[in-house]
Design a protein around this motif. Sequence first.
Motif, PDB file in Angstrom:
ATOM      1  N   SER A  41     -41.218  46.887  43.262  1.00 29.24           N
ATOM      2  CA  SER A  41     -39.890  46.217  42.698  1.00 29.24           C
ATOM      3  C   SER A  41     -39.243  45.197  43.710  1.00 29.24           C
ATOM      4  CB  SER A  41     -39.267  47.622  42.587  1.00 29.24           C
ATOM      5  OG  SER A  41     -37.597  47.266  42.259  1.00 29.24           O
ATOM      6  N   VAL A  42     -38.553  44.288  42.806  1.00 30.99           N
ATOM      7  CA  VAL A  42     -37.990  43.236  43.753  1.00 30.99           C
ATOM      8  C   VAL A  42     -36.489  43.187  43.208  1.00 30.99           C
ATOM      9  CG1 VAL A  42     -39.932  41.974  44.333  1.00 30.99           C
ATOM     10  CG2 VAL A  42     -38.718  41.258  42.268  1.00 30.99           C
ATOM     11  N   GLN A  43     -35.649  42.475  43.808  1.00 31.56           N
ATOM     12  CA  GLN A  43     -34.128  42.078  43.386  1.00 31.56           C
ATOM     13  C   GLN A  43     -33.819  40.787  44.140  1.00 31.56           C
ATOM     14  OE1 GLN A  43     -31.259  45.152  43.439  1.00 31.56           O
ATOM     15  NE2 GLN A  43     -30.967  44.411  41.478  1.00 31.56           N
ATOM     16  N   GLU A  44     -33.137  40.135  43.525  1.00 35.75           N
ATOM     17  CA  GLU A  44     -32.779  38.721  43.870  1.00 35.75           C
ATOM     18  C   GLU A  44     -31.611  38.828  45.177  1.00 35.75           C
ATOM     19  OE1 GLU A  44     -32.289  36.126  40.631  1.00 35.75           O
ATOM     20  OE2 GLU A  44     -32.015  34.347  41.997  1.00 35.75           O
ATOM     21  N   THR A  45     -31.772  38.112  45.954  1.00 39.38           N
ATOM     22  CA  THR A  45     -30.734  38.052  47.100  1.00 39.38           C
ATOM     23  C   THR A  45     -30.555  36.549  47.087  1.00 39.38           C
ATOM     24  OG1 THR A  45     -30.376  38.349  49.223  1.00 39.38           O
ATOM     25  CG2 THR A  45     -32.619  37.683  49.077  1.00 39.38           C
ATOM     26  N   THR A  46     -29.724  36.053  48.147  1.00 37.03           N
ATOM     27  CA  THR A  46     -29.204  34.533  48.247  1.00 37.03           C
ATOM     28  C   THR A  46     -30.259  34.092  49.460  1.00 37.03           C
ATOM     29  OG1 THR A  46     -27.559  35.360  49.740  1.00 37.03           O
ATOM     30  CG2 THR A  46     -26.997  34.832  47.281  1.00 37.03           C
ATOM     31  N   ASN A 106     -36.428  33.624  46.459  1.00 35.68           N
ATOM     32  CA  ASN A 106     -35.325  34.837  46.849  1.00 35.68           C
ATOM     33  C   ASN A 106     -35.401  36.204  46.464  1.00 35.68           C
ATOM     34  OD1 ASN A 106     -33.810  32.585  47.727  1.00 35.68           O
ATOM     35  ND2 ASN A 106     -32.948  32.060  45.802  1.00 35.68           N
ATOM     36  N   LEU A 107     -36.605  36.531  45.990  1.00 26.91           N
ATOM     37  CA  LEU A 107     -36.812  37.960  45.643  1.00 26.91           C
ATOM     38  C   LEU A 107     -37.362  38.831  46.801  1.00 26.91           C
ATOM     39  CD1 LEU A 107     -38.897  37.071  42.357  1.00 26.91           C
ATOM     40  CD2 LEU A 107     -36.274  37.674  42.601  1.00 26.91           C
ATOM     41  N   TYR A 108     -36.298  40.018  47.037  1.00 26.94           N
ATOM     42  CA  TYR A 108     -36.805  40.721  48.232  1.00 26.94           C
ATOM     43  C   TYR A 108     -37.074  42.227  47.707  1.00 26.94           C
ATOM     44  CZ  TYR A 108     -32.099  43.661  47.657  1.00 26.94           C
ATOM     45  OH  TYR A 108     -31.470  44.429  47.217  1.00 26.94           O
ATOM     46  N   ILE A 109     -38.134  42.813  48.531  1.00 20.96           N
ATOM     47  CA  ILE A 109     -38.814  44.188  48.225  1.00 20.96           C
ATOM     48  C   ILE A 109     -37.602  44.908  48.361  1.00 20.96           C
ATOM     49  CG2 ILE A 109     -40.503  45.728  48.932  1.00 20.96           C
ATOM     50  CD1 ILE A 109     -41.909  43.160  49.783  1.00 20.96           C
ATOM     51  N   ASN A 110     -37.470  45.896  47.336  1.00 23.49           N
ATOM     52  CA  ASN A 110     -36.078  46.848  47.579  1.00 23.49           C
ATOM     53  C   ASN A 110     -36.497  48.331  47.546  1.00 23.49           C
ATOM     54  OD1 ASN A 110     -36.830  47.043  44.727  1.00 23.49           O
ATOM     55  ND2 ASN A 110     -34.689  46.959  44.096  1.00 23.49           N
ATOM     56  N   GLY A 111     -37.839  48.368  48.035  1.00 28.36           N
ATOM     57  CA  GLY A 111     -37.991  50.069  48.448  1.00 28.36           C
ATOM     58  C   GLY A 111     -38.626  50.934  47.603  1.00 28.36           C
ATOM     59  N   ARG A 112     -39.265  50.255  46.516  1.00 23.59           N
ATOM     60  CA  ARG A 112     -39.980  51.116  45.426  1.00 23.59           C
ATOM     61  C   ARG A 112     -41.287  50.395  45.012  1.00 23.59           C
ATOM     62  NH1 ARG A 112     -36.176  53.600  46.793  1.00 23.59           N
ATOM     63  NH2 ARG A 112     -34.501  54.519  45.325  1.00 23.59           N
ATOM     64  N   TYR A 113     -42.290  51.321  45.412  1.00 19.07           N
ATOM     65  CA  TYR A 113     -43.583  50.699  45.295  1.00 19.07           C
ATOM     66  C   TYR A 113     -44.479  51.665  44.335  1.00 19.07           C
ATOM     67  CZ  TYR A 113     -42.194  49.095  49.571  1.00 19.07           C
ATOM     68  OH  TYR A 113     -41.445  48.512  50.753  1.00 19.07           O
ATOM     69  N   ILE A 114     -45.455  50.896  43.503  1.00 17.65           N
ATOM     70  CA  ILE A 114     -46.581  51.944  42.995  1.00 17.65           C
ATOM     71  C   ILE A 114     -47.972  51.342  43.410  1.00 17.65           C
ATOM     72  CG2 ILE A 114     -47.628  52.486  40.730  1.00 17.65           C
ATOM     73  CD1 ILE A 114     -45.182  52.264  39.362  1.00 17.65           C
ATOM     74  N   LEU A 115     -48.647  51.969  44.232  1.00 17.11           N
ATOM     75  CA  LEU A 115     -49.826  51.608  44.941  1.00 17.11           C
ATOM     76  C   LEU A 115     -51.122  52.191  44.352  1.00 17.11           C
ATOM     77  CD1 LEU A 115     -48.144  51.484  48.515  1.00 17.11           C
ATOM     78  CD2 LEU A 115     -48.603  49.501  46.923  1.00 17.11           C
ATOM     79  N   GLN A 116     -52.214  51.741  44.601  1.00 14.41           N
ATOM     80  CA  GLN A 116     -53.488  52.227  44.305  1.00 14.41           C
ATOM     81  C   GLN A 116     -54.011  53.005  45.399  1.00 14.41           C
ATOM     82  OE1 GLN A 116     -54.776  52.423  41.219  1.00 14.41           O
ATOM     83  NE2 GLN A 116     -53.055  51.670  40.433  1.00 14.41           N
ATOM     84  N   PRO A 117     -54.924  53.886  45.421  1.00 12.98           N
ATOM     85  CA  PRO A 117     -55.194  54.746  46.709  1.00 12.98           C
ATOM     86  C   PRO A 117     -55.880  53.920  47.596  1.00 12.98           C
ATOM     87  CG  PRO A 117     -56.334  55.487  44.760  1.00 12.98           C
ATOM     88  CD  PRO A 117     -55.343  54.488  44.299  1.00 12.98           C
ATOM     89  N   LYS A 118     -56.549  53.127  47.446  1.00 13.69           N
ATOM     90  CA  LYS A 118     -57.156  52.067  48.477  1.00 13.69           C
ATOM     91  C   LYS A 118     -56.487  51.890  49.672  1.00 13.69           C
ATOM     92  CE  LYS A 118     -60.304  48.264  48.957  1.00 13.69           C
ATOM     93  NZ  LYS A 118     -60.772  47.019  48.526  1.00 13.69           N
TER      94      LYS A 118
END
Length: 289
Positions: free
Chosen positions: A160-165, A202-214
């Motif tokens: 998940s990402v969200q815009e920053t400046t 300008n897209l920052y990672i906002n602390g939510r992920y869906i990840l594959q087990p690898k």
Amino acid sequence: MALPVRKAVVPVAGLGTRFLPATKALPKEMLTVVDRPVVQYCVDEAFEAGIEHVIFVTGRGKGLIEDHFDYQFELDATLRERGKTAAAEQLDAETPGAGQVSFTRQQKPLGLGHAVWCARDIVGNEPFAVLLPDMVMDGEPGCLKQMMDAYNEVGGNIISVQETTPDLAHKYGIVATGAEKGPAFEITGMVEKPEPGTAPSNLYINGRYILQPKVMEILSTQAAGAGGEIQLTDAMLNLMESEPFYGVSFDGRTFDCGSKFGFLEANIMLALKNDDVRDEVRDLLKSLP
Ligand code: UTP
């Protein structure tokens, strides 16, 4: 068809140094935003998204988190004795059911990547979500639900990402973007805290992920990176060489409750949505010079 995401990892073993002295004895994840601890927002968000099992990675001094998600017999009995049935029932409804939460331990705070890896046996060989509890989300539906909807269309790994400046991009993990794909877009790179003026977007990672087990395999041999910590970003960059990563722009607002300003902002903004205090808070804000 992508395998379903049933489990979520919530790392809560960090030291919370930015909130000392509040976090000397109190876990930072138990700091309160309006009327509930920070960590409860992300657990509610996980269950809303269809997660069946939340795995907390805890550490020393974090026992209160375990108690918070447990049934409190004396409290329940006292509330009911005093006729506060609605309050008792609300607490009951918000308490995870039997077998829906697990707790494992990160003995030393060696970094976020290491904390996630501590949950490997409980996660097993299936995709999973990671929610950083100090990022409190305000969105309808919640952030993880928005990601799950995208995951069900595109599969792979989702961030998940969200815009920053541009002037704030150096504070965050920033993604490089590729082609659009349905409700998501390809992520072609990531950089942690880029030097000012060098961020790929300008897209920052906002602390939510869906990840594959690898990613767990990669983490098991991952060397320490920035700050001497085992970084989740490094493992994701490695995984990106063999698996697709997609970004989903969160339609909502993120509060970084790991920072003092973000925490205060969350309290004010979410108080303005709370029936008990909304009017008083609005009047207070209006009265400010
Ligand atoms: P942060 O880096 O924001 O948390 O990690 P921190 O280290 O506790 O905070 P400061 O910077 O000292 O104030 C994000 C999440 O990852 C967890 C933290 O508990 C937080 O929820 N974490 C971090 C771990 O579980 N283990 C770690 O080794 C590091």
